[in-house]
Design a protein around this motif. Structure first.
Motif, PDB file in Angstrom:
ATOM      1  N   LEU A  90     -10.832  12.601   3.229  1.00 38.84           N
ATOM      2  CA  LEU A  90     -11.005  13.280   4.511  1.00 38.84           C
ATOM      3  C   LEU A  90      -9.736  13.235   5.345  1.00 38.84           C
ATOM      4  O   LEU A  90      -9.387  14.200   6.031  1.00 38.84           O
ATOM      5  CB  LEU A  90     -12.152  12.625   5.288  1.00 38.84           C
ATOM      6  CG  LEU A  90     -13.534  12.692   4.661  1.00 38.84           C
ATOM      7  CD1 LEU A  90     -14.517  11.886   5.500  1.00 38.84           C
ATOM      8  CD2 LEU A  90     -14.010  14.131   4.523  1.00 38.84           C
ATOM      9  N   SER A  91      -9.067  12.098   5.307  1.00 38.94           N
ATOM     10  CA  SER A  91      -7.843  11.936   6.089  1.00 38.94           C
ATOM     11  C   SER A  91      -6.922  10.977   5.350  1.00 38.94           C
ATOM     12  O   SER A  91      -7.267   9.813   5.142  1.00 38.94           O
ATOM     13  CB  SER A  91      -8.169  11.390   7.485  1.00 38.94           C
ATOM     14  OG  SER A  91      -6.991  11.169   8.222  1.00 38.94           O
ATOM     15  N   VAL A  92      -5.759  11.474   4.928  1.00 40.02           N
ATOM     16  CA  VAL A  92      -4.778  10.638   4.240  1.00 40.02           C
ATOM     17  C   VAL A  92      -3.860  10.036   5.301  1.00 40.02           C
ATOM     18  O   VAL A  92      -3.127  10.753   5.982  1.00 40.02           O
ATOM     19  CB  VAL A  92      -3.968  11.440   3.213  1.00 40.02           C
ATOM     20  CG1 VAL A  92      -2.876  10.566   2.595  1.00 40.02           C
ATOM     21  CG2 VAL A  92      -4.885  11.991   2.128  1.00 40.02           C
ATOM     22  N   LEU A  93      -3.928   8.729   5.462  1.00 38.32           N
ATOM     23  CA  LEU A  93      -3.156   8.043   6.497  1.00 38.32           C
ATOM     24  C   LEU A  93      -1.813   7.549   5.995  1.00 38.32           C
ATOM     25  O   LEU A  93      -0.896   7.311   6.784  1.00 38.32           O
ATOM     26  CB  LEU A  93      -3.949   6.853   7.052  1.00 38.32           C
ATOM     27  CG  LEU A  93      -5.037   7.124   8.091  1.00 38.32           C
ATOM     28  CD1 LEU A  93      -4.463   7.813   9.307  1.00 38.32           C
ATOM     29  CD2 LEU A  93      -6.190   7.920   7.516  1.00 38.32           C
ATOM     30  N   ARG A  94      -1.706   7.372   4.679  1.00 38.36           N
ATOM     31  CA  ARG A  94      -0.421   6.956   4.117  1.00 38.36           C
ATOM     32  C   ARG A  94      -0.274   7.541   2.722  1.00 38.36           C
ATOM     33  O   ARG A  94      -1.205   7.502   1.922  1.00 38.36           O
ATOM     34  CB  ARG A  94      -0.310   5.434   4.048  1.00 38.36           C
ATOM     35  CG  ARG A  94       1.088   4.968   3.614  1.00 38.36           C
ATOM     36  CD  ARG A  94       1.254   3.481   3.785  1.00 38.36           C
ATOM     37  NE  ARG A  94       2.671   3.131   3.809  1.00 38.36           N
ATOM     38  CZ  ARG A  94       3.135   1.901   3.960  1.00 38.36           C
ATOM     39  NH1 ARG A  94       2.301   0.902   4.156  1.00 38.36           N
ATOM     40  NH2 ARG A  94       4.420   1.651   3.963  1.00 38.36           N
ATOM     41  N   GLU A  95       0.901   8.081   2.451  1.00 37.27           N
ATOM     42  CA  GLU A  95       1.202   8.631   1.131  1.00 37.27           C
ATOM     43  C   GLU A  95       2.705   8.464   0.938  1.00 37.27           C
ATOM     44  O   GLU A  95       3.500   9.272   1.380  1.00 37.27           O
ATOM     45  CB  GLU A  95       0.799  10.101   1.055  1.00 37.27           C
ATOM     46  CG  GLU A  95       0.720  10.624  -0.357  1.00 37.27           C
ATOM     47  CD  GLU A  95      -0.031  11.940  -0.430  1.00 37.27           C
ATOM     48  OE1 GLU A  95      -0.431  12.309  -1.544  1.00 37.27           O
ATOM     49  OE2 GLU A  95      -0.209  12.599   0.604  1.00 37.27           O
ATOM     50  N   ARG A  96       3.074   7.371   0.281  1.00 34.06           N
ATOM     51  CA  ARG A  96       4.478   6.992   0.183  1.00 34.06           C
ATOM     52  C   ARG A  96       4.939   7.053  -1.263  1.00 34.06           C
ATOM     53  O   ARG A  96       4.442   6.332  -2.125  1.00 34.06           O
ATOM     54  CB  ARG A  96       4.665   5.567   0.722  1.00 34.06           C
ATOM     55  CG  ARG A  96       6.094   5.060   0.723  1.00 34.06           C
ATOM     56  CD  ARG A  96       6.221   3.838   1.626  1.00 34.06           C
ATOM     57  NE  ARG A  96       5.386   2.749   1.173  1.00 34.06           N
ATOM     58  CZ  ARG A  96       5.826   1.738   0.411  1.00 34.06           C
ATOM     59  NH1 ARG A  96       7.076   1.689   0.031  1.00 34.06           N
ATOM     60  NH2 ARG A  96       5.010   0.777   0.059  1.00 34.06           N
ATOM     61  N   VAL A 155       0.843  -1.201   0.000  1.00 30.69           N
ATOM     62  CA  VAL A 155       0.000   0.000   0.000  1.00 30.69           C
ATOM     63  C   VAL A 155       0.877   1.249   0.000  1.00 30.69           C
ATOM     64  O   VAL A 155       1.669   1.467   0.913  1.00 30.69           O
ATOM     65  CB  VAL A 155      -0.948   0.005   1.208  1.00 30.69           C
ATOM     66  CG1 VAL A 155      -1.723   1.318   1.287  1.00 30.69           C
ATOM     67  CG2 VAL A 155      -1.924  -1.169   1.118  1.00 30.69           C
ATOM     68  N   THR A 156       0.729   2.066  -1.037  1.00 36.06           N
ATOM     69  CA  THR A 156       1.487   3.319  -1.130  1.00 36.06           C
ATOM     70  C   THR A 156       0.638   4.539  -0.780  1.00 36.06           C
ATOM     71  O   THR A 156       1.181   5.619  -0.557  1.00 36.06           O
ATOM     72  CB  THR A 156       2.051   3.504  -2.548  1.00 36.06           C
ATOM     73  OG1 THR A 156       0.968   3.518  -3.500  1.00 36.06           O
ATOM     74  CG2 THR A 156       3.012   2.375  -2.907  1.00 36.06           C
ATOM     75  N   PHE A 157      -0.673   4.373  -0.756  1.00 36.27           N
ATOM     76  CA  PHE A 157      -1.581   5.477  -0.421  1.00 36.27           C
ATOM     77  C   PHE A 157      -2.810   4.881   0.230  1.00 36.27           C
ATOM     78  O   PHE A 157      -3.340   3.859  -0.235  1.00 36.27           O
ATOM     79  CB  PHE A 157      -1.968   6.248  -1.689  1.00 36.27           C
ATOM     80  CG  PHE A 157      -2.984   7.346  -1.478  1.00 36.27           C
ATOM     81  CD1 PHE A 157      -2.584   8.631  -1.151  1.00 36.27           C
ATOM     82  CD2 PHE A 157      -4.341   7.093  -1.624  1.00 36.27           C
ATOM     83  CE1 PHE A 157      -3.510   9.644  -0.966  1.00 36.27           C
ATOM     84  CE2 PHE A 157      -5.280   8.095  -1.439  1.00 36.27           C
ATOM     85  CZ  PHE A 157      -4.859   9.380  -1.105  1.00 36.27           C
ATOM     86  N   ALA A 158      -3.269   5.498   1.308  1.00 39.73           N
ATOM     87  CA  ALA A 158      -4.498   5.049   1.964  1.00 39.73           C
ATOM     88  C   ALA A 158      -5.201   6.262   2.549  1.00 39.73           C
ATOM     89  O   ALA A 158      -4.571   7.089   3.214  1.00 39.73           O
ATOM     90  CB  ALA A 158      -4.189   4.032   3.062  1.00 39.73           C
ATOM     91  N   ALA A 159      -6.490   6.368   2.282  1.00 40.76           N
ATOM     92  CA  ALA A 159      -7.244   7.518   2.761  1.00 40.76           C
ATOM     93  C   ALA A 159      -8.631   7.107   3.219  1.00 40.76           C
ATOM     94  O   ALA A 159      -9.279   6.246   2.615  1.00 40.76           O
ATOM     95  CB  ALA A 159      -7.362   8.585   1.671  1.00 40.76           C
ATOM     96  N   LEU A 160      -9.038   7.723   4.302  1.00 40.80           N
ATOM     97  CA  LEU A 160     -10.424   7.630   4.768  1.00 40.80           C
ATOM     98  C   LEU A 160     -11.209   8.651   3.972  1.00 40.80           C
ATOM     99  O   LEU A 160     -10.808   9.816   3.887  1.00 40.80           O
ATOM    100  CB  LEU A 160     -10.470   7.924   6.260  1.00 40.80           C
ATOM    101  CG  LEU A 160     -11.741   7.578   7.026  1.00 40.80           C
ATOM    102  CD1 LEU A 160     -11.407   7.312   8.484  1.00 40.80           C
ATOM    103  CD2 LEU A 160     -12.752   8.703   6.929  1.00 40.80           C
ATOM    104  N   THR A 161     -12.306   8.240   3.353  1.00 38.15           N
ATOM    105  CA  THR A 161     -12.975   9.087   2.372  1.00 38.15           C
ATOM    106  C   THR A 161     -14.449   9.303   2.679  1.00 38.15           C
ATOM    107  O   THR A 161     -15.060   8.563   3.454  1.00 38.15           O
ATOM    108  CB  THR A 161     -12.857   8.467   0.963  1.00 38.15           C
ATOM    109  OG1 THR A 161     -13.476   7.171   0.971  1.00 38.15           O
ATOM    110  CG2 THR A 161     -11.411   8.317   0.554  1.00 38.15           C
TER     111      THR A 161
END
Length: 310
Positions: free
Chosen positions: A284-290, A88-94
């Motif tokens: 709403l909240s980006v928890l991971r952005e690699r 996972v390189t990007f994960a966001a609560l949406t």
């Protein structure tokens, strides 16, 4: 908030993080001294970081997938699981039809299928739908570039790791770090960049530059998706666009400084010829952005990097 000159400098540095101060000055019509001071200030106040981003294809991570997750119950536990996964390189609560989205990078379609199956089995996840990218048309952060055949050795990897820490390190500094002459270091770095192995770019801290609005979109097209995606890539605010197959023909993202600008950007997308259905979701909240991929030790000396497309 960036003024017009700083915004232009950031765009130029996203395209080429090692552009000379003189080239940057020529682009914005200021003196070299003034531009140098502005760039130093942008870095010092945390608005941008200039780093080398390794092409995913160098490590064989050629397949990109966008995963939309349905969740029963609280979403935070699912996000915790997503952010712990290597793929996972990007994960966001949406906010939208799916309460969570993730981007994954894997070696092949079989690995994507396995990753999708594991995501579907996470506690709380009731369904996961995948978009498998075909061509990444625009990526404002990692760049969209072709990876050409090139041979790398341990000295190349030491230079790459230094660029990952400091993309604007001088050739003299790079040379000292690996024990080469300045000319030899410059030749290697230019070769690695020209071959697409590493892209030196400006990574933006959204809160520092006032770009707090971030929305993802998925499009179904009436016509040929590649043509539509290239049109979208030219629109203000579009930071990512990729064609592919699955639920959508195109996925992308828009960043904006405020809601009014965001609405204008989304309207421009919907007005694009051959865009049929458009679906959007707010991050709403980006928890991971690699964006960084650590290649240290993964390539033996003399290994050949095959041609691929980002």
């Amino acid at each position: 908030m960036l003024d017009a000159v700083d915004a232009a400098l950031v765009r130029a540095l996203q395209a080429d993080g090692r552009a000379t101060y003189q080239a940057l000055a020529d682009g914005v019509g200021l003196s070299r001294t003034a531009v140098r001071a502005r760039v130093k200030h942008l870095i010092a106040n945390g608005a941008i970081r200039i780093v080398g981003v390794l092409h995913a294809g160098v490590l064989g991570m050629d397949v990109f997938g966008h995963i939309s997750l349905r969740v029963a119950g609280p979403v935070r536990p699912v996000m915790d699981e997503l952010t712990s996964r290597e793929a996972v390189t990007f994960a966001a609560l949406t906010a939208g039809r799916f309460p969570a989205v993730a981007h994954v990078r894997v070696r092949d379609d079989a690995a994507l299928a396995r990753e999708l199956g594991e995501l579907r089995s996470l506690p709380g996840v009731t369904a996961a739908e995948a978009f498998r990218a075909d061509t990444i048309v625009k990526d404002a952060y990692s760049g969209s570039r072709t990876l050409r055949d090139v041979t790398t050795d341990p000295l190349d990897w030491r230079l790459i790791r230094h660029l990952q820490r400091d993309g604007r390190a001088s050739y003299a500094e790079l040379a000292r770090s690996v024990g080469l002459s300045q000319a030899a270091a410059r030749s290697r770095v230019v070769r690695l960049i020209d071959a697409g192995v590493v892209h030196v770019t400006a990574l933006i801290e959204p809160s520092a530059v006032g770009a707090n609005e971030n929305v993802g979109f998925g499009l179904c097209c009436r016509g040929e998706a590649q043509t539509v995606a290239h049109r979208l890539a030219e629109l203000p605010g579009v930071s990512f666009a990729s064609t592919g197959f699955g639920r959508y023909d195109i996925i992308g993202s828009v960043t904006a400084t405020d809601r009014a600008t965001l609405v204008d950007a989304l309207e421009a997308i919907r007005c694009c010829p051959d865009v049929g259905h458009a679906e959007t979701w707010e991050h709403l909240s980006v928890l991971r952005e690699r964006y960084q991929i650590d290649g240290g030790g993964t390539k033996a000396a003399g290994a050949a990097v095959g041609a691929a497309h980002s």
